[in-house]
Structures are given as C-alpha cells and as structure tokens.
Design an enzyme around this catalytic site. Structure first.
Site, PDB file in Angstrom:
ATOM      1  N   GLY A   1      -9.563   3.175   6.881  1.00 32.09           N
ATOM      2  CA  GLY A   1      -8.447   2.600   7.617  1.00 32.09           C
ATOM      3  C   GLY A   1      -8.282   3.116   9.017  1.00 32.09           C
TER       4      GLY A   1
ATOM      5  CG  ASN B   1      -1.804   1.075   1.416  1.00 29.94           C
ATOM      6  OD1 ASN B   1      -2.130   1.741   0.446  1.00 29.94           O
ATOM      7  ND2 ASN B   1      -2.238   1.320   2.642  1.00 29.94           N
TER       8      ASN B   1
ATOM      9  CG  ASP C   1      -6.736  -4.311   7.694  1.00 31.68           C
ATOM     10  OD1 ASP C   1      -5.729  -4.493   6.990  1.00 31.68           O
ATOM     11  OD2 ASP C   1      -7.854  -4.046   7.222  1.00 31.68           O
TER      12      ASP C   1
END
Lengths: 309, 418
Positions: free
Chosen positions: B325, B96, B306
C-alpha cells in the site's frame, strides 16, 4: 592499491568485472597462505565480525568463520532459525544491538530476498550477504567461478550449465550474474516448473533435456532440489526427478568430451548426482569447498581495508 | 454561505462556461451568477488566487484511513482533511479496518465520524463477515445504513459460488458488489509482478494471470447472475481487454485502476524499496500503456489513488514482511497531470460518482456548489512536506508532479489550504 567499487558485498549484480578480478587475485594469495604450515595472517587483528545466520547453514557458516579466523579477526556468532521479526524485534534493531558492541562487519544469511540490501541502507557496518532467500549468494558464485578458472584456466568463453532447482536458488542467480560478467555462456536446465518463466530475459539459454545440456557445456553445476523452499510439489517424485535430471556415470561416458562437474553442496547422493560422479576426477566439488575459504578471506580483507580508510 | 470567487477558469465540459475565466457568485450554497467582473454585493468572503481554476468536486472510489482499529495509520478525521486538501469532495472508504466494517452499526459509526465535514464520506461495507470470504455479511442492512458498495478490501472471494450468490443477492436492492481481481492459488506467496525484475531480485512473483483468471471468472458469473459488479484496481493488459469485451456484451461492470499503476513499472523495485510494494503490483510498460489507453477510451471507468496509509513499522522491514500500500490522495492530481491533459485529468477525477450513489454536479448557475479549486500549472517535487496523512508511505515521494490544489467548497463548507 586497487580496491573494490563497493562497500558491501550484497550481490554479484552490484559488482563489476574489475572487482571480480581483484577478489580472485587476492584469493590466489590467501589460497597460498592457507596451504602453509601456519595458516594464519595478522591482517585483521583490529576488526570484529559478526556472523548473523537467520537461516540454517553449516558449510557457509564454517567457511566464513574459518576465513575470519585465518585473517585474525575477532568473531562473534549469532544463529537463529527464526527470523527476528517473528520474535517481535526488527532486523534493524537486532543488528544495531550487535553493532553497538563495536562490530565492524556483518556476515548475514537471511531467508528474505533483499535483507542485506535493506540492512545496508539502515545500519553503519559493512555487510556481506551470505545468502538472502532466492536472491543472491555472492561468495558461492565467486568461489564457483574461481574454481572454474583454476580448473580450466579462465572463465571467459566457457559454457556452463546450471542444472536443477533454478526457481528457488540464490546460487543459480549469483552464478548467472558472475559468469556473464566474466564472459561465459550460461544455460539453465531443469523441469519447467523449477525454472523462472522470464529467466531467458537474463540472456541465458533454457534447456529441459539434460543430455542436450551436457553435450553443450564445458561445466555442469548441479544444484540441490530445495524441498524446504517449496510450497507445493513441483515434480511428482524424487525418483522421477532423478530419471530426468540426475547425472550418472553412464550419461557422462556417453558424451564425446570430458566435462567438469560442480556442486555447491550439500549433495543428495543418488538424486541430482550419483556417487561415482561426485567422487570422480571430473568433479571439483571439494576444490570448491577449499576455494570457498580463500574467496571469503579475500572478500573480507578487501572490504575491511575500505573500513580502515 | 455567501462567497465571491474572482477570476476562475472553469474546467467542466458540462458547463456552458467551460474553458472560460469568470467570477462566480455563491449565495446560500448555490451558484447564483457566473460573469465577468461581478461586484461584491454585501461584503461576501472573496476568494482570489493565482491562476485559479475550478471544476466540480473530485471523487475517489477507493481510500483507506485505518479507523477503527488502525488509528496509528490514520484517523477518519485526518483522512478527510487530507482528502479536502487534495481536492476531493467525496471519497469511498474501504472496510480495511479492525473490526472490519461488516454491520449496520459499523457503517453508522463510520458515518458519524464524517458528520458535518466538507468531504462526503461514502462507506464501503465488507462483502463477507469479517472479510473472511466465507459467509455474506448483512448487505441489505448495511445498505440501509448508507453503505454504497460491498468489498472485502484486497481479498479475493475464492469461492466462485459465494461470488455468484453475492451478485444475485445484492441485485435485490441494486447493490454494488466489488471483487478483488486475484486468484490466490496462482499468486501464491508472490510479493511483486512476475517478470524479469522479480527474477533478478529472487522475489516471488504474482503473474498477471492471477488477476486475469479471476476477472474472467467474475465476468462469467456476472453474465449468469445479472447484477452490478465493480472490479477495483486492475493492472494488466489482458484485464483491460477482458473488461472491454464484457462492456461490448453490455454487462453491468465497472472497474478502476490505481494512479501508481499508470505511472510506475516494476523496475522501480530494483533496490527492494518497500514504498513500491503495492497490490496489485506494479507491472510492465506494456501493461502501463494498455491501462492508460483503457482510461482514455473509457474501458476503465475510474482512476483511484488507492490511498492506504501504512505506519513506518510495517514498511521499514524486509520486503517480504512489508505491508502492501501507498498513500495517494495528496499526489493524485499532480501525478495524473503528468500523464493526461488537464481536461482529461478533471474528467477522470469527476467520473464514477453515480456508480457509488453520488450525484453529478456542474459549475452552472442555480447548481448546488460542489467544487474543487486548483492551479494546474505549478510544477513541484513531491516531498514529505506535501503529506498530510499520518503515515508517510508515499510512492510518489521525490517525483516531479504538475498541479497544486487550493482546496474545496462542498457541503456548505469552504476548506482552503494555507
């Protein structure tokens, strides 16, 4: 003197029943004022209001501006079809820039749900939500209920069906909350593609047959199909939509009672409603518009009186 | 490295010392003695901490640090510091980044940033070039550079034929293919779970159906192709059922769930707080219960924080515009212990290592030392002062958590919190 339980009007779901009563009683007074030869009161001479419209609007913007001017508030207008984010400035910065010019109250329309709630947490001004995405349009719901009260005496116990594009409609959602708070029964009616899957959990009835819906109700609030909010086609054609969900004279005459017809505007004549219905005595569409000014005066006045404290 | 750890309760079901309180002698990076009252032989560093518990080092299968490209979110160095401080001895790092990690040299760069750190960093390479979902990236080449899996972070592979080819191709070298479970045409412009809360808020919903369709598709593909599939971060009842059935069929599939999906429901979004905007979205209590059950019965192989630092500029905006997120490493242990027993929590935090190419270790004599040190009983309110990440987007802020980490001993390094 009574006052609102809130410092902002962000949505009907943040109000209680007493708030609505207070707004209606205050609007009664202002409705009388705007029908006088001199339609203006000096109540808010010391208040400055910014109308921030990040999405196109004609009637709501005019209605707010008129309400503000009739209360003698100073008014500034800011319109931008583009959201501030796209221009590279955040919403908070845009609003804080305007507030630093000593503005007391912000009326905001914005394409994103929750924009008003978000703003209220980060800026020091009273916020009135003039429509935020598909979330809420509280003054519209207030003026709708006020118009029902005016026409039918009271809202409690009445059966109201909201017809059309429920999925993309802030008007529908605010109306559901407002009507339920006042003890009305609510039904939504439209093609299944335009009804949120879980809307029944809000305690509303769901009907896909317009004839049945109209037979059930006392009031039908006809919504416009919001093509501009649709990313794909939710029905094959306008023609087919009208065949199933358009109200016409013949349909109204087939009912064994006279129901009241409402529409938040702008009307698509011949689509959700035919001209002979829109212009009939059963329709209170233009009363809604007039009541809109009185309701907005009431909301602005009541919130401003909290600022003054 | 020579250390004497005093009076530590060992939580390790593979150890003969499980659930006992012992002293541990560590010499040259190996555990040489476990017993009561070991005397310090040669003035070794002594570790004595209140209510000290130890287990084998913890592993997180999905973290993002931003570097390269999003250093304003966090850097690999600070990310690894965060991981160590939060008890993790190994983390799998998502691609990412900008540029996306999709070549041998990108993987080598990431590895170089983690050189000689206490925490082992396992790079995940992008499955497709620039994570665009169009052409396969050089998977084999990345594999030789140390990429442990291949994943277009949070981006579904929309083309089923591409996923089929990816599974077939990666099986040549036993590569692990990850597939984000979301059918984008169904999720549309959704920003939260589709249910009563999204209806009330007027926010566009992501139906659980979007996730389930994609998982069903991928399981059909896996059955056809063979190979190894990992489905990161599932979130719905039916997803758990689909994977449970696939495992009964002996398909080589694993999956994970994010800790926040085991803890919060979508009702938390009630006032448009963007800290709760995560992907997959927070769902309902029914989903949450099924996910916990899935973790308990082993259907869900891994639980991940995560961890995804997002700078405030991307979070302090209108809900529709906010990035998805949350950070999660710092709160992982404390949050898990509010849901599971200590033993189960440790079991969860040490699972899945071999799937990502790591060895399992244990707290036993003659074992290489890979250890997390913690106090499982401290209750505290998670606040900004507990955050080490550069970005402060913590979904668990203000939650009461249970258990604090003292640090790790790993890769011949002691990293203890102050």
């Amino acid at each position: 003197m009574s006052e609102l339980s809130v410092n902002h009007l962000l949505g009907i779901k943040y109000l209680n029943k007493k708030d609505i009563q207070l707004i209606f009683e205050t609007a009664d007074h202002f409705k009388e004022v705007i029908n006088r030869p001199i339609k203006k009161v000096p109540s808010l001479r010391d208040i400055t209001i910014a109308n921030l419209f990040f999405e196109n609007s004609t009637r709501t913007k005019l209605s707010f501006e008129l309400a503000e001017k009739r209360l003698s508030a100073d008014v500034i207008n800011f319109s931008s079809a583009q959201s501030s984010v796209k221009k590279g400035e955040t919403l908070i910065d845009t609003v804080n820039n305007i507030l630093s010019m000593k503005v007391d109250m912000v009326v905001m329309r914005h394409p994103n749900p929750g924009a008003g709630v978000f703003l209220s947490k980060h800026v020091k001004a009273s916020i009135i939500n003039a429509g935020d995405g598909a979330h809420e349009h509280p003054t519209q719901a207030l003026l709708d209920s006020y118009s029902i009260r005016e026409k039918l005496g009271e809202v409690a116990g009445k059966k109201v069906v909201i017809v059309g594009d429920i999925l993309h409609s802030r008007v529908a959602l605010s109306n559901i909350f407002a009507l339920q708070l006042q003890g009305a029964q609510v039904m939504v009616c439209g093609p299944k593609t335009l009804i949120p899957k879980y809307i029944d959990k809000l305690g509303v009835k769901v009907e896909t047959n317009l004839n049945k819906a109209l037979n059930w109700c006392d009031v039908a609030n006809m919504l416009r199909v919001q093509n501009e909010r649709m990313d794909i086609s939710y029905f094959p054609s306008t023609r087919e939509y009208t065949q199933q969900f358009g109200v016409n004279r013949e349909l109204l005459d087939s009912l064994d009672k006279e129901i009241t017809i409402m529409h938040p505007g702008p009307i698509n004549r011949g689509v959700e409603i035919t001209s002979d219905v829109a212009d009939s005595k059963q329709s209170i569409i233009l009363d809604q518009v007039q009541n809109g000014v009185a309701i907005r005066m009431a909301v602005i006045y009541l919130l401003a009186s909290k600022i003054k404290q | 490295m020579n250390i004497l750890i005093k009076s530590a309760t060992i939580i390790d079901s593979k150890s003969e010392f499980h659930n006992t309180t012992q002293d541990l002698l560590i010499e040259n990076g190996e555990i040489t003695k476990i017993a009561n009252n070991i005397k310090n032989p040669k003035n070794y560093q002594e570790i004595k901490l209140d209510n000290l518990h130890v287990s084998q080092g913890w592993f997180d299968s999905s973290v993002s640090f931003g570097e390269p490209g999003f250093e304003e979110r966090d850097t690999i160095e600070n990310g690894l510091k965060t991981a160590a401080s939060s008890g993790f001895t190994a983390v799998a790092l998502n691609a990412n980044t900008n540029p996306v990690i999709d070549s041998n040299s990108d993987v080598t760069f990431v590895n170089s940033r983690a050189y000689k750190k206490a925490v082992t960093l396992l790079p995940i390479g992008s499955l497709t070039v620039n994570s665009k979902g169009e052409d396969l990236a050089e998977l084999y080449d990345m594999n030789t550079a140390g990429a442990v899996a291949f994943y277009d972070y949070k981006k579904p592979i929309s083309n089923p034929n591409l996923m089929k080819i990816a599974l077939q191709y990666a099986s040549n070298f036993n590569g692990l293919v990850c597939s984000f479970p979301q059918e984008n045409k169904i999720s549309g412009h959704g920003v939260m779970n589709e249910n009563i809360t999204s209806t009330k808020l007027g926010l566009k919903g992501i139906p659980a159906l979007a996730e389930e369709l994609q998982i069903a598709r991928d399981l059909f593909l896996l059955e056809y192709t063979g190979g190894k599939l990992h489905i990161p971060t599932i979130s719905s009842v039916k997803s758990v059922e689909l994977i449970r059935d696939a495992k009964k069929k002996k398909l080589d599939v694993t999956c994970s769930v994010a800790i926040h999906n085991l803890y919060f429901t979508d009702s938390m979004l009630n006032d448009f707080n963007t800290h709760f905007k995560v992907l997959p979205p927070l769902r309902t209590q029914t989903d949450l219960d099924a996910l916990i059950e899935g973790v308990k019965d082993g259907t869900i192989d891994m639980v991940t924080s995560d961890h995804n630092p997002i700078d405030v500029e991307q979070k302090k905006v209108e809900f529709d515009h906010a990035e998805y997120g949350t950070i999660g490493l710092e709160s992982a242990f404390g949050a898990l212990q509010t849901i599971f027993t200590l033993k189960k929590t440790i079991d969860i935090l040490t699972k899945g290592k071999t799937r990502f190419g790591l060895e399992n270790t244990s707290i036993n004599i003659d074992e290489k030392l890979n250890m997390t040190l913690f106090n499982p009983d401290t209750k505290y309110t998670f606040s900004k002062s507990d955050i080490i990440s550069k970005s402060k987007n913590a979904i668990f802020e203000n939650e009461t958590l249970k258990g604090k980490v003292y640090g790790i001993i790993s890769n011949n390094k002691v990293a203890l919190n102050n």
